[in-house]
Write a protein that holds these residues in place. Structure first.
Motif, PDB file in Angstrom:
ATOM      1  N   MET A 170      41.830  33.928  47.960  1.00 30.86           N
ATOM      2  CA  MET A 170      41.788  34.890  46.910  1.00 30.86           C
ATOM      3  C   MET A 170      40.267  34.986  46.366  1.00 30.86           C
ATOM      4  O   MET A 170      39.880  34.062  45.823  1.00 30.86           O
ATOM      5  N   LYS A 171      39.841  36.252  46.529  1.00 33.23           N
ATOM      6  CA  LYS A 171      38.572  36.376  45.717  1.00 33.23           C
ATOM      7  C   LYS A 171      38.458  36.253  44.206  1.00 33.23           C
ATOM      8  O   LYS A 171      39.582  36.576  43.612  1.00 33.23           O
ATOM      9  N   LYS A 172      37.204  36.125  43.779  1.00 29.44           N
ATOM     10  CA  LYS A 172      37.115  35.945  42.385  1.00 29.44           C
ATOM     11  C   LYS A 172      37.493  37.008  41.788  1.00 29.44           C
ATOM     12  O   LYS A 172      38.203  37.075  40.520  1.00 29.44           O
ATOM     13  N   GLN A 173      37.252  38.466  41.984  1.00 27.93           N
ATOM     14  CA  GLN A 173      37.467  39.546  41.458  1.00 27.93           C
ATOM     15  C   GLN A 173      39.038  39.686  41.465  1.00 27.93           C
ATOM     16  O   GLN A 173      39.678  40.174  40.307  1.00 27.93           O
ATOM     17  N   GLU A 174      39.906  39.580  42.500  1.00 24.61           N
ATOM     18  CA  GLU A 174      41.095  39.355  42.460  1.00 24.61           C
ATOM     19  C   GLU A 174      41.916  38.569  41.593  1.00 24.61           C
ATOM     20  O   GLU A 174      42.842  38.839  40.731  1.00 24.61           O
ATOM     21  N   LEU A 175      41.255  37.312  41.441  1.00 23.03           N
ATOM     22  CA  LEU A 175      41.878  36.203  40.575  1.00 23.03           C
ATOM     23  C   LEU A 175      41.699  36.744  39.033  1.00 23.03           C
ATOM     24  O   LEU A 175      42.430  36.678  38.144  1.00 23.03           O
ATOM     25  N   ILE A 176      40.644  37.304  38.736  1.00 24.45           N
ATOM     26  CA  ILE A 176      40.238  38.021  37.246  1.00 24.45           C
ATOM     27  C   ILE A 176      41.321  39.038  37.163  1.00 24.45           C
ATOM     28  O   ILE A 176      41.871  39.240  36.121  1.00 24.45           O
ATOM     29  N   HIS A 177      41.576  39.822  38.170  1.00 25.15           N
ATOM     30  CA  HIS A 177      42.630  41.038  37.757  1.00 25.15           C
ATOM     31  C   HIS A 177      43.864  40.245  37.592  1.00 25.15           C
ATOM     32  O   HIS A 177      44.441  40.803  36.641  1.00 25.15           O
ATOM     33  N   LEU A 178      44.203  39.404  38.563  1.00 26.77           N
ATOM     34  CA  LEU A 178      45.538  38.492  38.104  1.00 26.77           C
ATOM     35  C   LEU A 178      45.695  38.009  36.660  1.00 26.77           C
ATOM     36  O   LEU A 178      46.690  38.154  35.986  1.00 26.77           O
ATOM     37  N   HIS A 192      31.827  35.852  33.711  1.00 23.41           N
ATOM     38  CA  HIS A 192      30.715  34.740  33.949  1.00 23.41           C
ATOM     39  C   HIS A 192      31.315  33.311  34.224  1.00 23.41           C
ATOM     40  O   HIS A 192      30.583  32.360  34.693  1.00 23.41           O
ATOM     41  N   LYS A 193      32.642  33.235  34.113  1.00 18.68           N
ATOM     42  CA  LYS A 193      33.017  31.812  34.112  1.00 18.68           C
ATOM     43  C   LYS A 193      33.536  31.799  35.641  1.00 18.68           C
ATOM     44  O   LYS A 193      33.563  32.708  36.223  1.00 18.68           O
ATOM     45  N   SER A 194      33.628  30.618  36.179  1.00 17.85           N
ATOM     46  CA  SER A 194      33.750  30.283  37.668  1.00 17.85           C
ATOM     47  C   SER A 194      35.050  30.610  37.993  1.00 17.85           C
ATOM     48  O   SER A 194      36.115  30.869  37.350  1.00 17.85           O
ATOM     49  N   LYS A 195      35.342  30.921  39.494  1.00 18.67           N
ATOM     50  CA  LYS A 195      36.530  31.217  39.948  1.00 18.67           C
ATOM     51  C   LYS A 195      37.555  30.102  39.880  1.00 18.67           C
ATOM     52  O   LYS A 195      38.808  30.484  39.518  1.00 18.67           O
ATOM     53  N   THR A 196      37.039  28.582  39.701  1.00 20.25           N
ATOM     54  CA  THR A 196      37.926  27.742  39.581  1.00 20.25           C
ATOM     55  C   THR A 196      38.439  27.696  38.052  1.00 20.25           C
ATOM     56  O   THR A 196      39.506  27.278  37.820  1.00 20.25           O
ATOM     57  N   GLU A 197      37.483  28.267  37.184  1.00 19.87           N
ATOM     58  CA  GLU A 197      38.021  28.122  35.532  1.00 19.87           C
ATOM     59  C   GLU A 197      39.115  29.228  35.410  1.00 19.87           C
ATOM     60  O   GLU A 197      40.074  29.080  34.961  1.00 19.87           O
ATOM     61  N   HIS A 198      38.788  30.308  36.181  1.00 24.03           N
ATOM     62  CA  HIS A 198      39.906  31.583  36.195  1.00 24.03           C
ATOM     63  C   HIS A 198      41.164  31.063  36.777  1.00 24.03           C
ATOM     64  O   HIS A 198      42.317  31.295  36.359  1.00 24.03           O
ATOM     65  N   LYS A 199      40.981  30.163  37.817  1.00 22.29           N
ATOM     66  CA  LYS A 199      42.385  29.865  38.616  1.00 22.29           C
ATOM     67  C   LYS A 199      43.159  28.624  37.896  1.00 22.29           C
ATOM     68  O   LYS A 199      44.361  28.787  37.494  1.00 22.29           O
ATOM     69  N   LYS A 200      42.379  27.784  36.875  1.00 26.85           N
ATOM     70  CA  LYS A 200      43.292  27.069  35.844  1.00 26.85           C
ATOM     71  C   LYS A 200      44.007  27.779  34.919  1.00 26.85           C
ATOM     72  O   LYS A 200      44.848  27.496  34.592  1.00 26.85           O
TER      73      LYS A 200
END
Length: 78
Positions: free
Chosen positions: A1-9, A44-52
Motif C-alpha cells: 500500500m502506498k503512503k498516500q493510500e495509507l493516509i487516506h485509510l 510529514h510522518k513516515s509510512k510506518t508511523e501511519h501504519k502503526k
C-alpha cells in the motif's frame, strides 16, 4: 500500500472512530493511538508511523464492536 493510500485509510478510520464515539455511551479506549501522536493530517510522518496508527485505531474500534456485540439482543420483533 502506498503512503498516500495509507493516509487516506487513516483518515477514514479516524472518522469511523469519531462516529462510534458519538453513538456509544461508553468512551472508546484509544490511548495507544493517542500516544503515537500521528494524525491523518500528519503527512510529514513516515509510512510506518501511519501504519502503526491505522492498526491502533482499528484495534480500538474493533474492541468496542466486540463489547457491543456481547450485549444480549431482545428476542421480540420490532
Amino acid at each position: 500500500m502506498k503512503k498516500q493510500e495509507l493516509i487516506h485509510l487513516h483518515g477514514l478510520l479516524a472518522q469511523v472512530r469519531d462516529h462510534c464515539q458519538e453513538r456509544t455511551d461508553s468512551p472508546i479506549d484509544h490511548t495507544a493511538y493517542d500516544e503515537l501522536g500521528v494524525r491523518p493530517t500528519s503527512i510529514h510522518k513516515s509510512k510506518t508511523e501511519h501504519k502503526k496508527a491505522v492498526f491502533a485505531l482499528a484495534k480500538g474500534i474493533t474492541g468496542e464492536i466486540d463489547v457491543v456485540d456481547e450485549q444480549p439482543v431482545s428476542a421480540a420483533a420490532d
